[in-house]
Write an enzyme that holds these catalytic residues in place. Structure first.
Site, short mmCIF file in Angstrom:
data_model
loop_
_atom_site.label_atom_id
_atom_site.label_comp_id
_atom_site.label_asym_id
_atom_site.label_seq_id
_atom_site.Cartn_x
_atom_site.Cartn_y
_atom_site.Cartn_z
N GLY A 238 33.10 27.94 35.89
CA GLY A 238 33.87 27.56 34.72
C GLY A 238 34.96 26.59 35.11
CD GLN B 248 40.54 25.80 36.19
OE1 GLN B 248 39.64 25.98 35.36
NE2 GLN B 248 40.49 26.29 37.42
CB CYS C 5 41.06 30.73 39.81
SG CYS C 5 41.64 29.46 38.68
CG LEU C 6 36.91 26.07 40.59
CD1 LEU C 6 36.21 25.04 39.71
CD2 LEU C 6 36.26 26.15 41.96
CG HIS D 163 38.83 32.92 34.73
ND1 HIS D 163 39.32 33.65 35.79
CD2 HIS D 163 39.12 31.62 34.99
CE1 HIS D 163 39.89 32.81 36.65
NE2 HIS D 163 39.78 31.57 36.20
CD GLU D 164 37.15 28.68 33.20
OE1 GLU D 164 38.05 27.83 33.10
OE2 GLU D 164 36.82 29.19 34.29
CG HIS E 195 42.36 28.48 33.24
ND1 HIS E 195 43.40 28.32 34.12
CD2 HIS E 195 41.31 28.88 33.99
CE1 HIS E 195 43.01 28.60 35.35
NE2 HIS E 195 41.74 28.96 35.30
#
Length: 157
Positions: free
Chosen positions: A46, A51, A90-91, A132-133, A136
């Site tokens: 994702g 991000q 997480c990226l 999760h996304e 964000h």
């Protein structure tokens, strides 16, 4: 299309509520395509616009190719049920992992790249990734929900 730079914590854009998308045009299409390429290149499941430094309500999720890519623009969770606890990374937090409690089932309402509203349902890992996304997009980081931090070796045996 191009690979975009992933913003890492403590960048302030990661903790702010994102703006609603109102223009559905070629630039948005290009951004979604580049976000997808960036997510795949980074080996993620994702990616949300903050991000990559853009405070807009845009996210993309793909947990496996069979389920395909889900583009979430201006998404909201309209139904959630059940509970699951599982590992997340997480990226924007390279090398950091933790167990997070999420709903097992979600139903979301979002717009596609053309601005058309749709609803989608998800369970398990896909529901986790979507939540999760969407977090964000609301400036909520997974680290605020970690129950227990994990070492990379603990993720898969």
């Amino acid at each position: 299309m191009s690979i975009l730079k992933i913003v890492e914590y403590p960048a302030t854009v990661l903790e702010q509520k994102c703006e609603t998308v109102i223009t559905f045009d070629k630039k948005l299409n290009q951004l979604l395509n580049s976000m997808y390429e960036t997510m795949v290149e980074a080996d993620g499941v994702g990616l949300a616009a903050p991000q990559i430094g853009i405070a807009k309500q845009i996210a993309i999720v793909e947990v496996d190719e069979r389920k395909g890519k889900i583009e979430l623009i201006n998404p909201e969770i309209i139904v959630e049920d059940g509970e699951q606890i599982g590992p997340e990374g997480c990226l924007s937090f390279p090398g950091l992992y933790g167990e997070v409690r999420r709903s097992y089932y979600v139903k979301v309402r979002a717009q596609n790249r053309k601005g058309k509203w749709y609803e989608a349902e998800a369970t398990g890992f896909l529901a986790r990734a979507i939540q999760h996304e969407i977090d964000h997009l609301n400036g909520v980081l997974f680290t605020s929900k970690v129950l227990n931090y994990l070492e990379e070796e603990e993720l898969e045996g």
